[in-house]
Design a protein around this motif. Sequence first.
Motif, mmCIF file in Angstrom:
data_model
loop_
_atom_site.group_PDB
_atom_site.id
_atom_site.type_symbol
_atom_site.label_atom_id
_atom_site.label_comp_id
_atom_site.label_asym_id
_atom_site.label_seq_id
_atom_site.Cartn_x
_atom_site.Cartn_y
_atom_site.Cartn_z
ATOM 1 N N GLN A 66 -33.183 72.975 94.757
ATOM 2 C CA GLN A 66 -32.377 72.482 95.785
ATOM 3 C C GLN A 66 -30.908 72.266 94.807
ATOM 4 O O GLN A 66 -30.199 71.956 95.107
ATOM 5 N N ARG A 67 -31.263 71.286 93.376
ATOM 6 C CA ARG A 67 -30.417 71.196 92.325
ATOM 7 C C ARG A 67 -29.030 72.204 92.130
ATOM 8 O O ARG A 67 -27.905 71.911 92.646
ATOM 9 N N GLN A 68 -29.611 73.242 92.763
ATOM 10 C CA GLN A 68 -28.998 74.542 92.222
ATOM 11 C C GLN A 68 -27.347 74.859 93.569
ATOM 12 O O GLN A 68 -26.561 75.188 92.972
ATOM 13 N N ARG A 69 -28.347 75.084 93.995
ATOM 14 C CA ARG A 69 -27.713 75.187 95.421
ATOM 15 C C ARG A 69 -26.935 73.551 95.859
ATOM 16 O O ARG A 69 -25.105 74.025 96.629
ATOM 17 N N VAL A 70 -26.989 72.122 95.467
ATOM 18 C CA VAL A 70 -26.084 71.428 95.452
ATOM 19 C C VAL A 70 -24.850 71.319 94.327
ATOM 20 O O VAL A 70 -23.286 71.040 94.680
ATOM 21 N N TRP A 71 -25.014 72.132 93.436
ATOM 22 C CA TRP A 71 -24.153 72.715 92.904
ATOM 23 C C TRP A 71 -23.115 73.594 93.358
ATOM 24 O O TRP A 71 -22.206 72.994 92.957
ATOM 25 N N THR A 115 -31.045 80.478 85.998
ATOM 26 C CA THR A 115 -31.738 80.051 84.596
ATOM 27 C C THR A 115 -32.877 78.555 84.727
ATOM 28 O O THR A 115 -32.427 77.815 85.744
ATOM 29 N N TYR A 116 -33.762 79.168 84.355
ATOM 30 C CA TYR A 116 -35.416 78.163 84.726
ATOM 31 C C TYR A 116 -35.636 77.821 85.961
ATOM 32 O O TYR A 116 -36.207 76.437 86.571
ATOM 33 N N LEU A 117 -35.520 78.542 86.873
ATOM 34 C CA LEU A 117 -35.867 79.039 88.303
ATOM 35 C C LEU A 117 -36.730 79.601 88.626
ATOM 36 O O LEU A 117 -36.792 80.871 87.851
ATOM 37 N N LEU A 157 -34.137 84.550 93.596
ATOM 38 C CA LEU A 157 -34.171 85.137 94.674
ATOM 39 C C LEU A 157 -32.959 84.652 95.913
ATOM 40 O O LEU A 157 -32.388 84.897 96.597
ATOM 41 N N GLU A 158 -33.336 82.832 95.832
ATOM 42 C CA GLU A 158 -33.161 82.148 97.344
ATOM 43 C C GLU A 158 -31.397 82.551 96.932
ATOM 44 O O GLU A 158 -29.953 82.592 97.669
#
Length: 281
Positions: free
Chosen positions: A144-149, A168-170, A176-177
Amino acid sequence: MVRLFTDDLSISYGEQLIVKNLSVTIPDKKITTIIGSNGCGKSTLLKAITRIIPHQSGLVLLDGKNISKENTKSLAKKMAILPQTPDSTSGLTVSELVSYGRFPYQNGFGRLTKKDYEVVEWALEVTGTADYKHRPVDALSGGQRQRVWIAMALAQETEIIFLDEPTTYLDMAHQLEILELLQKLNHEQERTIIMVLHDLNQAARFADYIIALKDGEIVKAGTCEEVITQDVLRQIFEIDAVIGQDPRTNKPMCITYNLLKGEKQHEKTHIPVYAASSSSY
């Protein structure tokens, strides 16, 4: 069409030369992935192209202009970067963080306009983060945080987006998302995407163009079929790879591999170890 390229670019950290006379072309409106072993210069190249760090010689040209002479806000309207380790978001809500992408468009008072709010809402919707826009960023999962960035980068309204190891770290599902989201942005909005990836099969699956680096130099650049080969992987990773075909995408994929260094080391140490053990009887 080519908008972004480097010409004889050299980048150093102190006295250590990391990237050497590198000339690279980034295809416009495509997904470009940079691969290579740790320390080969992948992240360094991204940082120099986006002017986060200086380069010692050569040029980075965008739309025919030297980026080192471009106004910071003007450049930020053309390219956005999501670093490998984004800054701390302590105390910020999702919508507040995404609104930071509007910085290049703000006047001296730093207030958001109606247009800014509209773009922020659009970025939240596109990335599927609108449902938790009032939640603290720190309370979100890694995916979720990566999508926000990424939403923040979209709010910057640039046509070119750089991402340094965005998966990274996911876990596998969130990786894939994120990659499918970037592919969607490329296909539907024609965003030029440049990213560093460690996973070779992800690079082959999602990239239109791959740049393989070793010791700051290009070993091979081209389509995934041209780069994800046994010979190229041998050169950049020192592995003996078995290359097959992804049954879903028909793209090349690394099925398995052996470490060439490990095989040589095993050959050297096998006989002495056996002799020593037998002599103890």
